[in-house]
Design an enzyme around this catalytic site. Structure first.
Site, PDB file in Angstrom:
ATOM      1  N   HIS A 364      32.137  56.583  21.524  1.00  0.00           N
ATOM      2  CA  HIS A 364      33.579  56.368  21.659  1.00  0.00           C
ATOM      3  C   HIS A 364      33.881  55.483  22.847  1.00  0.00           C
ATOM      4  O   HIS A 364      34.783  54.648  22.811  1.00  0.00           O
ATOM      5  CB  HIS A 364      34.296  57.706  21.822  1.00  0.00           C
ATOM      6  N   CYS A 677      35.521  43.254   7.340  1.00  0.00           N
ATOM      7  CA  CYS A 677      36.000  43.644   8.679  1.00  0.00           C
ATOM      8  C   CYS A 677      34.914  44.268   9.563  1.00  0.00           C
ATOM      9  O   CYS A 677      35.222  44.832  10.599  1.00  0.00           O
ATOM     10  CB  CYS A 677      37.192  44.582   8.573  1.00  0.00           C
TER      11      CYS A 677
HETATM   12  C1  PEP Z   1      32.462  49.179   9.181  1.00  0.00           C
HETATM   13  O1  PEP Z   1      31.792  50.163   8.853  1.00  0.00           O
HETATM   14  O2  PEP Z   1      32.092  48.008   9.034  1.00  0.00           O
HETATM   15  C2  PEP Z   1      33.796  49.362   9.792  1.00  0.00           C
HETATM   16  C3  PEP Z   1      34.577  48.344  10.030  1.00  0.00           C
HETATM   17  O3  PEP Z   1      34.140  50.625  10.149  1.00  0.00           O
HETATM   18  P1  PEP Z   1      33.569  51.379  11.456  1.00  0.00           P
HETATM   19  O4  PEP Z   1      32.782  50.371  12.245  1.00  0.00           O
HETATM   20  O5  PEP Z   1      34.762  51.891  12.173  1.00  0.00           O
HETATM   21  O6  PEP Z   1      32.731  52.439  10.848  1.00  0.00           O
END
Ligand code: PEP
Ligand code: MG
Length: 747
Positions: A364, A677
């Site tokens: 975190h 993303c």
């Molecule tokens: C991912 O898994 O690519 C994502 C954008 O979510 P997180 O990194 O928050 O798991």
């Protein structure tokens, strides 16, 4: 006899303290001390050797050896008996020095006539500062009690060295804390930063190593240990129920706090003349020395616990809390063993950089550091013991390197790097309002990832077209209790206002795996990344999701709203989550609250299974966003948190690119908007390859928008696509090499 020695050593320490209180400094003081020790121990020689640099010891003061050898005689660590004491951090006590292994004859000191040798490492908190040596003509071996007394003296010496008491003009002493150090860690957030050390938990400074009255010190120690025990018991009863790991650590604390051996050793030190805090520190020092040598991870952890416990005890004894009165530098680089996201947020954007001894890329704290765009290096071994408040420090978040007290050449090179980065930023600023259009006319939408209100100003400064991923879990992670609906609604509303009409994709709570809420019972899962997380939790226990959906609808207050569900692995999960949104809408309608003028409901594609979902899913879902971080870990079966494997498979591996191309094609067949993303969207080379595979919307950290846009604007995406396809035809495993060559040829 033991009693005699105790009082002897106490007498010696008292005299030592008196000598220190006198108005002498530097060399004079050192000379006085060696004289005092030699006479008290009934030995002809007492010498102090201190580290000149990391590998060299220098004779800095002596009683009994030739005076002109002082600051002349030097030896490498490991060389001669003195060097061996320094190297092994162990006492050497022999009555026949010339025959001892490693003996080195040094004519300039005239030492061959001394047959007895006792060398004691001078250490402070496990770090070597030098060696204290006592020698005598008479062939005798120093008794255990005498050795003990010398150890205590060495510790007091170390305290004084640490306080800079010996650093007189001309004394060529160089304490370890004055040397430049390079530490290699792991990069958790890129960027370069220069500043001054700010210790999250500064070391307690012991200013009174020698005490007048052992009785008083014993009472102080006993009372402090009692207070410590009560504190540990309280922590234990307050530990989150079911958190095995936390309870285990606290149980170990309790075990140490009640350990008779630990207490007895400290009591002995006090009886020999040390103050209560110096006795604690001596124990801590021994534990640190053992920690450095322990190869067993479990033992090392336990010694770490003992170290923490000693720190607590020292704070109780000295009354020094985290507040030591020191002033935070204007350009602070935060140093800590580890830090929670809440604490990090309290420091906020004022920090220039962060260096942690522990931590993990997906922790975190790392998420917060990334959100705040503060360079972060983790796994920087020893940083908390090496760094002192106010030290000059340079953090290379790109390479995961830390330069502590850097020398001039490093400073120059590093500043060049920072200047180059600043130049690049200027270049990026100049294209901020321009489109990310490739040379062959393909335009890529550039969005940013966010998770905090503090991210929103970047929407303008980066030129992002919207927030492609708003990670709502950060608001849950940084609190110690579940946030209320009204609190969340207010926050989401502020986010939408700050976005000023630009689209914000709110991802519903993505918890589980590495993201554990402190106020929810932790699940003891064998494989948390594949476990009960994200939308799975939301559908099984819909209370929190319903509250969150309601907060989002209230925040929208009639405006358009975009919601995205994380970690959808099959069509039915999307359908069920979608039904929850409809239910929430209906509820709001009945309550008479305004409904959003438009609502888009999407899913994250983070498991390979969803790429093969029925066509109907693709038709139904309003949009998809590829969570490349998770998708890649499941595609290659390589844990994104595991340092051993997380870099093993290249994003530009043809299998992965082909897979992504397939997803893009499926989305194209149903006209489903799809974005990417994951972190790779923010890496320029990876980003152009994603665009070449057909992705037209990328969402990334704000700081990455400039570099990615800049490269897209210089690239012929059609030609790049051809290069990738050809490389695949040739059977290349990763297209990286071919892509790099293409870029070199086209620049
Ligand atoms: C991912 O898994 O690519 C994502 C954008 O979510 P997180 O990194 O928050 O798991
Ligand atoms: Mg994910």
């Amino acid at each position: 006899m033991a009693q005699d020695t105790q009082s002897e050593s106490r007498k010696l320490l008292q005299r030592l303290r008196d000598a220190l209180a006198e108005d002498s400094a530097g060399q004079e003081r050192l000379d006085k001390i060696t004289h005092l020790i030699a006479t008290s121990m009934g030995a002809e020689v007492c010498s102090i050797y201190l580290f000149r640099d990391q590998d060299t010891l220098e004779l800095c003061a002596t009683e009994g050896l030739k005076k002109d050898a002082v600051h002349q005689t030097r030896m490498k660590v490991g060389e001669g008996l003195v060097g061996r004491v320094a190297k092994a951090s162990k006492v050497i006590n022999t009555d026949d020095a010339p025959s001892a292994k490693g003996f080195r004859y040094m004519p300039e000191t005239g030492e061959e006539i001394f047959s007895s040798f006792c060398g004691i490492p001078v250490q402070r908190l496990g770090e070597n500062l030098g060696v204290l040596v006592v020698q005598s003509k008479e062939r005798r071996s120093f008794s255990p009690d005498e050795v003990y007394a010398l150890e205590v003296v060495a510790m007091v010496l170390a305290e004084m060295t640490e306080l800079g008491a010996f650093v007189g003009e001309g004394a060529a002493m160089s304490a370890r804390h004055q040397q430049s150090v390079l530490l290699r860690g792991t990069s958790a957030q890129e960027g370069a930063a220069e500043g001054h050390v700010w210790l999250h938990e500064p070391r307690v400074v012991v200013t009174n190593p020698v005490a007048d009255d052992p009785e008083v010190e014993l009472v102080r120690l006993t009372e402090a240990v009692d207070e410590l025990r009560v504190g540990v018991d309280k922590m234990l009863s307050g530990a989150v129920r079911g958190d095995k790991e936390q309870s285990e650590v606290l149980e170990t604390y309790r075990m140490f706090a009640n350990s008779k051996g630990w207490m007895r050793r400290m009591e002995q030190d006090i009886a020999r003349g040390l103050s209560a805090e110096a006795a604690v520190e001596k124990e801590q020092s021994t534990a640190r020395a053992r920690m450095e040598q322990a190869t067993d991870a479990y033992l090392r952890e336990r010694l770490h616990d003992l170290d923490d416990l000693s720190n607590r005890l020292l704070r109780i004894l000295t009354g020094q809390g985290a507040e030591t009165g020191a002033e935070m530098p204007a350009d602070p680089i935060l140093i800590a063993r580890n830090i929670g996201p809440g604490e990090l947020l309290e420091y906020g954007r004022g920090l220039r950089g962060i260096v942690l001894e522990e931590g993990s890329v997906g922790s975190h704290a790392a998420i917060v550091a990334r959100a705040l765009a503060i360079p972060l290096v983790i796994h920087a071994d020893r940083i908390t013991t090496e760094a002192l408040n106010g030290d000059h420090i340079m953090v290379d978040g790109d390479q995961g390197i830390v330069h502590l007290r850097p020398d001039d050449t490093v400073v120059t090179a590093f500043r060049d790097k920072i200047a180059m980065a600043a130049k690049a930023q200027e270049r990026y600023a100049s294209i901020r309002d321009k489109a990310a259009t490739s040379t062959d006319g393909i335009t890529i939408e550039m969005h940013m990832n966010a998770g905090l209100m503090a991210d929103l100003p970047s929407l303008n400064s980066s030129g992002a077209e919207g927030v492609g991923l708003f990670r709502t879990e950060l608001q849950f992670l940084v609190r110690n209790k579940m946030p209320k609906r009204t609190e969340l609604a207010q926050l989401y509303s502020r986010v939408m206002e700050a976005a000023n009409g630009k689209r914000v994709v709110f991802r519903t709570l993505d918890i589980g795996s590495d993201k554990v809420l402190p106020y929810m019972a932790p699940q003891d899962e064998p494989n948390p990344a594949l476990g009960w997380r994200a939308v799975r939790v939301a559908l099984d226990k819909p209370g929190v999701m319903r509250m969150q959906l309601q907060a989002l609808l209230r925040a929208a207050n009639g405006r358009a709203l975009t919601v995205m569900f994380p970690f959808v692995a099959q069509y039915s999960e999307y359908r069920d989550a979608h039904a929850e949104v409809l239910k929430a809408l209906e509820r709001e309608r009945i309550l008479g609250h305004p409904l959003p003028e438009d609502i888009q409901i999407g899913a994250m594609l983070e498991t390979p299974s969803l790429a093969f979902a029925p066509q109907k899913f693709f038709e139904e879902v309003d949009f998809l966003s590829i969570g490349g971080n998770d998708l890649k870990q499941f595609f290659f079966a390589a844990d994104r948190e595991n340092e051993r494997v997380r870099r093993r498979y290249d994003t530009l591996n043809v299998s992965f690119l082909t897979f992504l191309e397939g997803i893009v094609n499926r989305c194209a067949s149903t006209n489903t908007p799809v974005s990417f993303c994951g972190e790779d969207a923010g890496r320029p080379i990876e980003a152009i390859c994603l665009a070449a595979m057909g992705l037209r919307i990328l969402s990334m950290r704000p700081a990455s928008i400039g570099p990615v846009k800049s490269l897209i604007r210089r690239t012929d995406l059609g030609a790049l696509r051809a290069v990738i396809h050809e490389a695949r035809e040739r059977g290349e495993q990763s297209v990286r090499h071919s892509v790099m060559e293409f870029l070199r040829n086209s620049s």
